[in-house]
Scaffold this motif. Sequence first.
Motif, PDB file in Angstrom:
ATOM      1  N   ARG A  50       0.840  -1.203   0.000  1.00  0.00           N
ATOM      2  CA  ARG A  50       0.000   0.000   0.000  1.00  0.00           C
ATOM      3  C   ARG A  50       0.871   1.247   0.000  1.00  0.00           C
ATOM      4  O   ARG A  50       0.659   2.164  -0.794  1.00  0.00           O
ATOM      5  N   GLU A  51       1.870   1.293   0.900  1.00  0.00           N
ATOM      6  CA  GLU A  51       2.736   2.467   0.995  1.00  0.00           C
ATOM      7  C   GLU A  51       3.529   2.674  -0.302  1.00  0.00           C
ATOM      8  O   GLU A  51       3.653   3.797  -0.784  1.00  0.00           O
ATOM      9  N   GLY A  52       4.069   1.585  -0.860  1.00  0.00           N
ATOM     10  CA  GLY A  52       4.826   1.686  -2.109  1.00  0.00           C
ATOM     11  C   GLY A  52       3.960   2.137  -3.261  1.00  0.00           C
ATOM     12  O   GLY A  52       4.361   3.004  -4.053  1.00  0.00           O
ATOM     13  N   SER A  53       2.770   1.574  -3.363  1.00  0.00           N
ATOM     14  CA  SER A  53       1.832   1.978  -4.425  1.00  0.00           C
ATOM     15  C   SER A  53       1.454   3.447  -4.284  1.00  0.00           C
ATOM     16  O   SER A  53       1.356   4.165  -5.284  1.00  0.00           O
ATOM     17  N   ASP A  54       1.238   3.881  -3.052  1.00  0.00           N
ATOM     18  CA  ASP A  54       0.907   5.291  -2.814  1.00  0.00           C
ATOM     19  C   ASP A  54       2.047   6.200  -3.265  1.00  0.00           C
ATOM     20  O   ASP A  54       1.819   7.237  -3.896  1.00  0.00           O
ATOM     21  N   LEU A  55       3.284   5.815  -2.956  1.00  0.00           N
ATOM     22  CA  LEU A  55       4.435   6.634  -3.358  1.00  0.00           C
ATOM     23  C   LEU A  55       4.601   6.658  -4.881  1.00  0.00           C
ATOM     24  O   LEU A  55       4.920   7.694  -5.463  1.00  0.00           O
ATOM     25  N   ILE A  56       4.369   5.532  -5.526  1.00  0.00           N
ATOM     26  CA  ILE A  56       4.448   5.483  -6.989  1.00  0.00           C
ATOM     27  C   ILE A  56       3.391   6.403  -7.594  1.00  0.00           C
ATOM     28  O   ILE A  56       3.653   7.143  -8.537  1.00  0.00           O
TER      29      ILE A  56
END
Length: 164
Positions: A50-56
């Motif tokens: 979730r955090e990685g997708s949000d940053l992308i």
Amino acid sequence: MKRGEWVVLGLIGALALAGVVQNIIHHEKGVQDVDRGLPFYTTATPELAREGSDLIRQNDCRQCHSLWSVRNVMQSVPSPSLDGMGDLRSEAWLYQYLSSPHPQAILPSRLKPEYRMPSFASLPEQERRTLAHYLASLHVKDWYLDDIKKSEYEKLTGKDDYKK
């Protein structure tokens, strides 16, 4: 209908019939495509995903890169896919790359300057670490890498004698 229209219609019908016959023969020989499932996977925890997708999403990475083989319709930049990034680069390398004020010094690019990888050195350290950790968790199955290598070999050489 005019005679020419009947000829075109007849040709279309003959092609369709030939396709059906070929499909039946192909099926009877037992040649079937085996569904090997999706080639993409992640080892990330749900929270990291979730955090990685949000940053992308926040950093517009999908403007240039594809993820899970989904490309942006308006994308015209030939940048690498993020799929399998964890099979190509280590987390430490990704963190160093994302932290560099000049990423081109680490990985030179032939793209025009406006399309080159921007520096993410201004992002907070924790966000760069999260992004590197997430990208390192993106993998593809071995058979998919083999298929891509074979396809690229055939495109470059025109030969179908690729060996692993």
